[in-house]
Design a protein around this motif. Structure first.
Motif, short mmCIF file in Angstrom:
data_model
loop_
_atom_site.label_atom_id
_atom_site.label_comp_id
_atom_site.label_asym_id
_atom_site.label_seq_id
_atom_site.Cartn_x
_atom_site.Cartn_y
_atom_site.Cartn_z
N ASP A 24 0.81 -1.22 0.00
CA ASP A 24 0.00 0.00 0.00
C ASP A 24 0.84 1.27 0.00
O ASP A 24 0.32 2.37 0.18
N GLY A 25 2.14 1.14 -0.22
CA GLY A 25 2.98 2.32 -0.43
C GLY A 25 3.76 2.80 0.77
O GLY A 25 4.57 3.73 0.65
N ASP A 26 3.56 2.21 1.96
CA ASP A 26 4.41 2.54 3.10
C ASP A 26 5.82 2.04 2.86
O ASP A 26 6.04 1.15 2.05
N ARG A 27 6.75 2.63 3.59
CA ARG A 27 8.12 2.11 3.60
C ARG A 27 8.49 1.72 5.02
O ARG A 27 8.12 2.41 5.97
N ILE A 28 9.22 0.62 5.14
CA ILE A 28 9.63 0.14 6.46
C ILE A 28 10.62 1.13 7.07
O ILE A 28 11.55 1.59 6.40
N ARG A 29 10.39 1.44 8.34
CA ARG A 29 11.29 2.36 9.03
C ARG A 29 12.70 1.77 9.10
O ARG A 29 12.87 0.60 9.41
N PRO A 30 13.71 2.60 8.84
CA PRO A 30 15.10 2.11 8.98
C PRO A 30 15.50 2.03 10.44
O PRO A 30 14.89 2.62 11.33
N GLY A 31 16.56 1.25 10.68
CA GLY A 31 17.18 1.22 11.99
C GLY A 31 16.53 0.32 13.01
O GLY A 31 16.89 0.39 14.19
N LEU A 32 15.60 -0.54 12.59
CA LEU A 32 14.91 -1.41 13.54
C LEU A 32 15.30 -2.88 13.43
O LEU A 32 15.30 -3.59 14.43
N LEU A 33 15.61 -3.34 12.22
CA LEU A 33 15.88 -4.77 12.01
C LEU A 33 16.98 -4.94 10.98
O LEU A 33 16.90 -4.38 9.87
N TYR A 34 17.98 -5.75 11.35
CA TYR A 34 19.11 -6.04 10.47
C TYR A 34 19.29 -7.55 10.38
O TYR A 34 18.84 -8.31 11.24
N ARG A 35 19.99 -7.97 9.34
CA ARG A 35 20.29 -9.38 9.13
C ARG A 35 21.76 -9.51 8.75
O ARG A 35 22.36 -8.59 8.18
N SER A 36 22.36 -10.68 9.03
CA SER A 36 23.76 -10.89 8.68
C SER A 36 24.10 -12.37 8.76
O SER A 36 23.28 -13.20 9.16
N ALA A 37 25.33 -12.67 8.39
CA ALA A 37 25.90 -14.00 8.63
C ALA A 37 26.48 -14.02 10.05
O ALA A 37 26.29 -13.10 10.84
N ALA A 38 27.17 -15.10 10.37
CA ALA A 38 27.77 -15.27 11.70
C ALA A 38 28.87 -14.23 11.94
O ALA A 38 29.40 -13.64 11.00
N PRO A 39 29.24 -14.01 13.19
CA PRO A 39 30.27 -13.02 13.53
C PRO A 39 31.68 -13.55 13.30
O PRO A 39 32.50 -13.62 14.23
N PHE A 40 31.97 -13.95 12.06
CA PHE A 40 33.28 -14.51 11.74
C PHE A 40 34.40 -13.53 12.11
O PHE A 40 34.43 -12.40 11.61
N ASP A 41 35.32 -13.96 12.96
CA ASP A 41 36.51 -13.17 13.30
C ASP A 41 36.17 -11.79 13.85
O ASP A 41 37.01 -10.87 13.79
N LEU A 42 35.01 -11.61 14.41
CA LEU A 42 34.62 -10.30 14.94
C LEU A 42 35.26 -10.11 16.32
O LEU A 42 35.08 -10.95 17.21
N THR A 43 35.99 -9.04 16.48
CA THR A 43 36.60 -8.74 17.77
C THR A 43 35.60 -8.02 18.66
O THR A 43 34.59 -7.49 18.19
N ALA A 44 35.91 -7.96 19.94
CA ALA A 44 35.04 -7.25 20.87
C ALA A 44 34.95 -5.77 20.51
O ALA A 44 33.89 -5.15 20.60
N ALA A 45 36.08 -5.20 20.07
CA ALA A 45 36.07 -3.78 19.69
C ALA A 45 35.22 -3.54 18.46
O ALA A 45 34.45 -2.57 18.39
#
Length: 250
Positions: A24-45
Motif C-alpha cells: 500500500d505504499g508505506d516504507r519500512i522504518r530504517p534502523g529497527l531490524l538487520y540481518r547478517s551472517a555469523a560473527p566470523f573473526d569479529l573482535t570485541a572492539a
C-alpha cells in the motif's frame, strides 16, 4: 533497499530491511531490524563499534549449539541482549545420509517451509519481540545469513504486507556475499566442503524462497495463520505494523 548507512566492520552479509516498500505504499522504518551472517573473526572492539553504529540492543542467534561454539560472539557491551534461538533442531544436513533427488529450488523451498513450521513457536516469539513498542533495534543472523535468517526476514516482511517480489529481491541480495560466506563457513565447518551438498544449497536462488512462500500459503494460508496457532494475535500483528510502518511513505 535499505536506506541505512552501515558501518564498515567485518560482518559478512550485513544489511537492514529499512526502506523496503509495502503493497500500500508505506516504507519500512530504517534502523529497527538487520540481518547478517555469523560473527566470523569479529573482535570485541569491532562488535562494540557495530552495536554503537546501529544502535543495537538485541542480537538473535539462530544457530545450533555446535555452530555457536565454532564461531562465538565476543564479549558484548553491557545492556546488549544476546538470545540463542535455534530456529529448529536440524539443519539441511539432517537430510543425511542422502539428499532427496532431485533437490532443486522447489524442493529446497519446501524444506524452508518445513523449517518454518517446525520453528513456528519461535518465529511467533521473535515477532512478538519486534512488535513491542519499546523493543530495541535487533540483528538476526545464522551462519550464512541466508536460510534460517531468510525465513525469519521473509516472515516479518510478509506480515508487514511486503509483496513477494520485493521479499525475494531482498533474499537474492545474499548472492553478492556467497563466495565469502562459503569460504568462511567451510573454514569453521570443514565437513561441509567434503559433503555431497546440492549446488542449490550454496546459492541464494529466489525460486527457493518463492517455493517456500507458496508452500506455506498452500498448507497454512501463509505466515500469519501459521503463527496465530502459536500465540501471535491481531494485537501483535498491528503492533508490528505500527512500529515498522506508521505511515512512512517517502
Amino acid at each position: 533497499m535499505s536506506n541505512t548507512t552501515l558501518p564498515r566492520v567485518p560482518m559478512v552479509n550485513l544489511r537492514g530491511v529499512g526502506g523496503l516498500r509495502t503493497r500500500d505504499g508505506d516504507r519500512i522504518r530504517p534502523g529497527l531490524l538487520y540481518r547478517s551472517a555469523a560473527p566470523f573473526d569479529l573482535t570485541a572492539a569491532a562488535a562494540a563499534d557495530l552495536i554503537a553504529s546501529l544502535g543495537l540492543g538485541v542480537i538473535v542467534d539462530l544457530r545450533s549449539d555446535g555452530e555457536r561454539a565454532g564461531v562465538p560472539w565476543p564479549d558484548l557491551p553491557a545492556g546488549v541482549r544476546l538470545h540463542a534461538v535455534e530456529l529448529a533442531a536440524h539443519t539441511p544436513r539432517s537430510h543425511a545420509p542422502a539428499w532427496p533427488d532431485p533437490f532443486g529450488p522447489l524442493e529446497f523451498g519446501r524444506w524452508y517451509a518445513a523449517l518454518a513450521e517446525a520453528g513456528a513457536e519461535r518465529l511467533a516469539r521473535l515477532v512478538r519481540m519486534l512488535a513491542h513498542p519499546e523493543s530495541a533495534p535487533m540483528l538476526v543472523h545464522c551462519t550464512a545469513g541466508k536460510d534460517r535468517t531468510g525465513i525469519v526476514i521473509a516472515c516479518v516482511l510478509d506480515l508487514l504486507d511486503v509483496d513477494d517480489d520485493t521479499i525475494v529481491v531482498d533474499y537474492e541480495r545474499t548472492r553478492g556475499a556467497m563466495d565469502e560466506v562459503r569460504t568462511r563457513t567451510t573454514a569453521v565447518l570443514p565437513g561441509l566442503a567434503d559433503a555431497a551438498v546440492p549446488e542449490v544449497v550454496m546459492r541464494a536462488d529466489g525460486a527457493t524462497l518463492r517455493s517456500c512462500l507458496a508452500e506455506l500459503r498452500r498448507a497454512h494460508g501463509g505466515f500469519a495463520p501459521l503463527l496465530a496457532r502459536h500465540g501471535l494475535t491481531d494485537r501483535h500483528h498491528e503492533g508490528l505494523r505500527t512500529r515498522f510502518l506508521g505511515g512512512v511513505r517517502r
